[in-house]
Write a protein that holds these residues in place. Structure first.
Motif, PDB file in Angstrom:
ATOM      1  N   LEU A 118       0.434  -1.371  -0.102  1.00 37.95           N
ATOM      2  CA  LEU A 118      -0.019  -0.470   0.159  1.00 37.95           C
ATOM      3  C   LEU A 118       0.451   1.427   0.004  1.00 37.95           C
ATOM      4  CD1 LEU A 118      -3.175  -0.804   2.287  1.00 37.95           C
ATOM      5  CD2 LEU A 118      -3.297  -0.787  -0.277  1.00 37.95           C
ATOM      6  N   ARG A 119       2.001   0.621   0.689  1.00 33.36           N
ATOM      7  CA  ARG A 119       3.085   2.207   0.852  1.00 33.36           C
ATOM      8  C   ARG A 119       3.784   2.444  -0.992  1.00 33.36           C
ATOM      9  NH1 ARG A 119       4.505   0.754   5.953  1.00 33.36           N
ATOM     10  NH2 ARG A 119       5.771  -0.449   5.283  1.00 33.36           N
ATOM     11  N   LYS A 120       3.499   1.536  -1.864  1.00 33.72           N
ATOM     12  CA  LYS A 120       4.679   1.497  -2.453  1.00 33.72           C
ATOM     13  C   LYS A 120       3.267   1.545  -3.929  1.00 33.72           C
ATOM     14  CE  LYS A 120       8.170   0.064  -5.618  1.00 33.72           C
ATOM     15  NZ  LYS A 120       9.702   0.376  -4.929  1.00 33.72           N
ATOM     16  N   VAL A 121       2.523   1.751  -4.012  1.00 31.21           N
ATOM     17  CA  VAL A 121       1.209   1.951  -4.844  1.00 31.21           C
ATOM     18  C   VAL A 121       1.134   3.739  -4.909  1.00 31.21           C
ATOM     19  CG1 VAL A 121       0.346   0.018  -4.678  1.00 31.21           C
ATOM     20  CG2 VAL A 121      -0.404   1.716  -4.358  1.00 31.21           C
ATOM     21  N   ASN A 122       0.904   3.974  -6.105  1.00 27.17           N
ATOM     22  CA  ASN A 122       0.271   5.265  -6.858  1.00 27.17           C
ATOM     23  C   ASN A 122      -1.027   5.998  -6.467  1.00 27.17           C
ATOM     24  OD1 ASN A 122       2.576   4.094  -9.004  1.00 27.17           O
ATOM     25  ND2 ASN A 122       3.062   5.910  -8.646  1.00 27.17           N
ATOM     26  N   TYR A 123      -1.450   4.754  -6.052  1.00 34.43           N
ATOM     27  CA  TYR A 123      -2.938   5.190  -6.100  1.00 34.43           C
ATOM     28  C   TYR A 123      -4.278   4.107  -5.491  1.00 34.43           C
ATOM     29  CZ  TYR A 123      -7.597   7.089  -7.598  1.00 34.43           C
ATOM     30  OH  TYR A 123      -9.069   7.094  -7.441  1.00 34.43           O
ATOM     31  N   LYS A 124      -5.358   4.131  -4.885  1.00 33.99           N
ATOM     32  CA  LYS A 124      -5.624   3.137  -4.331  1.00 33.99           C
ATOM     33  C   LYS A 124      -7.208   3.851  -4.826  1.00 33.99           C
ATOM     34  CE  LYS A 124      -3.120   2.770  -0.110  1.00 33.99           C
ATOM     35  NZ  LYS A 124      -3.145   3.960   1.048  1.00 33.99           N
ATOM     36  N   LEU A 125      -7.901   2.334  -5.229  1.00 32.04           N
ATOM     37  CA  LEU A 125      -9.141   2.373  -5.476  1.00 32.04           C
ATOM     38  C   LEU A 125     -10.028   1.301  -5.084  1.00 32.04           C
ATOM     39  CD1 LEU A 125     -10.374   2.656  -8.474  1.00 32.04           C
ATOM     40  CD2 LEU A 125     -10.383   1.312  -9.337  1.00 32.04           C
ATOM     41  N   SER A 126     -11.033   2.466  -4.703  1.00 30.02           N
ATOM     42  CA  SER A 126     -12.404   1.017  -4.157  1.00 30.02           C
ATOM     43  C   SER A 126     -12.821   0.903  -4.590  1.00 30.02           C
ATOM     44  CB  SER A 126     -12.511   1.908  -2.386  1.00 30.02           C
ATOM     45  OG  SER A 126     -13.611   1.744  -1.895  1.00 30.02           O
ATOM     46  N   PHE A 127     -14.137  -0.292  -4.729  1.00 29.11           N
ATOM     47  CA  PHE A 127     -14.694  -0.505  -5.423  1.00 29.11           C
ATOM     48  C   PHE A 127     -16.188  -0.608  -4.749  1.00 29.11           C
ATOM     49  CE2 PHE A 127     -11.767  -1.836  -8.807  1.00 29.11           C
ATOM     50  CZ  PHE A 127     -12.846  -1.424 -10.647  1.00 29.11           C
TER      51      PHE A 127
END
Length: 159
Positions: A118-127
Motif C-alpha cells: 500500500l505504501r508503494k502504489v501510486n493510487y488506491k481504488l475502492s470499488f
C-alpha cells in the motif's frame, strides 16, 4: 497501453475463468493485457493479528517482485477512492496522454494487502465499502477496464 493485473491466488471456479477469458478477449482490441497470479498463503482458522500480518507480508513480497519500474500502480483497497466508471475511464485516458504506457492493478488476497504494498502504489481504488472475493473482484475489475476503453473510444456501453 499495457495493463497488468497482479492478483493473489488462483481462480478455481470455471465460471470465473470463463468470464475472465471473455474480458481478456474483448480487451485485446484496446490494450495488451497481462494477468499475473501470485500464490496465496493458507490462513488458519482464528489466526491472530500477528499471523494475519505475516500472511499479508508474504503475499505482499510476491506482489512487489512483479512491479515494474515506470508503471503506474493502482491497488484495490477498501480505504481507497471510489470512482464512477466514467471517472476511471478518464483516469486511464489521462495516464495515457501523460505518457504512461503501463498500468498495474493489484488485487490482494482474502486478508487484503500488506502495508508495504500500500505504501508503494501510486493510487488506491475502492470499488465499494463491501468486501468481495478476490476471484470475483478480478472479473469486476476486467469488466470496468473494458468499460473504460469503450467509454474512451466513444463506443456504446450499458449505463
Amino acid at each position: 497501453m499495457k495493463i497488468t493485473v497482479i492478483s493473489v491466488g488462483k481462480i478455481k471456479e470455471k465460471y470465473f475463468n470463463s468470464a475472465i477469458d471473455e474480458y481478456t478477449k474483448r480487451l485485446s482490441r484496446y490494450c495488451k493485457l497481462e494477468i499475473i497470479e501470485v500464490n496465496d498463503e493458507k490462513t488458519p482458522d482464528e489466526a491472530s493479528e500477528a499471523e494475519e500480518n505475516q500472511i499479508k507480508k508474504a503475499e505482499g513480497e510476491r506482489i512487489l517482485k512483479n512491479l515494474k519500474e515506470g508503471a503506474y500502480t493502482i491497488a484495490l483497497a477498501i480505504e481507497g477512492s471510489m470512482l464512477s466508471s466514467t471517472e476511471l475511464a478518464d483516469k486511464i485516458e489521462k495516464l495515457g496522454v501523460n505518457s504512461c504506457s503501463h498500468i498495474i492493478f493489484i488485487i490482494g488476497g482474502s486478508l487484503g494487502l500488506s502495508d508495504e504494498v500500500l505504501r508503494k502504489v501510486n493510487y488506491k481504488l475502492s470499488f465499494s465499502k463491501m468486501t468481495y472475493p478476490h476471484q470475483m473482484m478480478r472479473v469486476i475489475l476486467l469488466e470496468q477496464i473494458y468499460r473504460a476503453y469503450r467509454i474512451n473510444s466513444n463506443e456504446p456501453y450499458h449505463k
